[in-house]
Design an enzyme around this catalytic site. Sequence first.
Site, mmCIF file in Angstrom:
data_model
loop_
_atom_site.group_PDB
_atom_site.id
_atom_site.type_symbol
_atom_site.label_atom_id
_atom_site.label_comp_id
_atom_site.label_asym_id
_atom_site.label_seq_id
_atom_site.Cartn_x
_atom_site.Cartn_y
_atom_site.Cartn_z
ATOM 1 N N CYS A 1 75.996 42.790 40.901
ATOM 2 C CA CYS A 1 74.547 42.674 40.755
ATOM 3 C C CYS A 1 73.869 43.889 41.386
ATOM 4 C CB CYS A 1 74.041 41.401 41.412
ATOM 5 S SG CYS A 1 74.823 39.917 40.741
ATOM 6 N N CYS B 1 72.012 43.422 44.825
ATOM 7 C CA CYS B 1 72.692 42.656 45.884
ATOM 8 C C CYS B 1 72.298 43.164 47.272
ATOM 9 C CB CYS B 1 74.199 42.775 45.713
ATOM 10 S SG CYS B 1 75.134 41.875 46.979
ATOM 11 N N CYS C 1 83.145 40.519 46.375
ATOM 12 C CA CYS C 1 82.580 39.833 45.214
ATOM 13 C C CYS C 1 83.171 40.391 43.929
ATOM 14 C CB CYS C 1 81.053 39.992 45.206
ATOM 15 S SG CYS C 1 80.232 38.949 43.968
#
Length: 359
Positions: A85, A88, A81
Amino acid sequence: SNKMRLSAAIASQMRLLMQLLADALRVAFASFFSKVGYGRTGAGAGTALSVTPVERKVDEGRAQNEMTTPTSVNYHFTRQCNYKCGFCFHTAKTSFVLPLDEAKRGLKLLKESGMEKINFSGGEPFLHDKGDFLGKLVQYCKQDLRLPSVSIVSNGSMIKEKWFQKYGDDLDILAISCDSFDEATNQLIGRAQGRKSHIDNLHKICSWCQQYRVAFKINSVINTFNVDEDMAENILQLNPVRWKVFQCLLIDGENAGEKALREAERFVISEQMFQEFLERHIGVPCLVPESNEKMRNSYLILDEYMRFLDCREGRKDPSKSILDVGVKEAICFSGFDEKMFLKRGGKYVWSKADMKMEW
């Protein structure tokens, strides 16, 4: 007659002695087999003397899932990714992606086992091969497998209009993850790449979805940084077909614990805080809430090796790959709670052909 009575008594004592000996042997064998972890063998499986905890879990899984149909499957074909975040729960622990033909073979096995909906996720699914790998899977599922519903969950940062032009016809739903309508909050959460505006991009993708006839959906993870936000006006303006609102979830080995790549504890909110957020947004008709309880075991999750992931113990325990043992065997290790899947509204109008859309 005395001799006969004596013989009968001796015979009775012998039977009792034999019974005691048999019981002692049974206990001894059971103890031995449980210590070596060998509870069943070959044809004698039905009369096993003891069952190990691992076997018990397998048997329970088989009993629970022998009738399970993989109606809706989430395939996380990549863990890579471009966002970071903080909460996650499917992190970049490997860089592995199956070859296209093998991924297609697995999807065909799932279709043959009753799959109606496939959701492609990650990581960020548009990252690998600039979205072409994903596009080819979308095309295959709709054109070759003729699945009623093909969907994607993405952060939206890598999507180009030419992708819609090439593959949009075969995609039913595109879900974009957005946790806040405040750029500073998204930066704090990690839902960003550099200084690009996540919110501007969200609006751009929403308009592309309308132009290329793809149902638009929004996913939000509610956490300590956005739990007090009022998103109603922005959501109503974007008008998605569904707004999935998740309570931040801890998964050992992913976003919690020693081996985790994220530390999500600081993002966690209470059930009461989550309920207060939902009450604030009661006027948003497309809202679909998912608490930790509803979320944890109600998804059929396939990882990058096409292994089902069992989250019942608060972590992700993988099955063997469906490519090696088939769907029926692997799904026994999925921990899937079909009743909760239905309770959370997991089955809905998910084909764009059946949606009453005003494109």
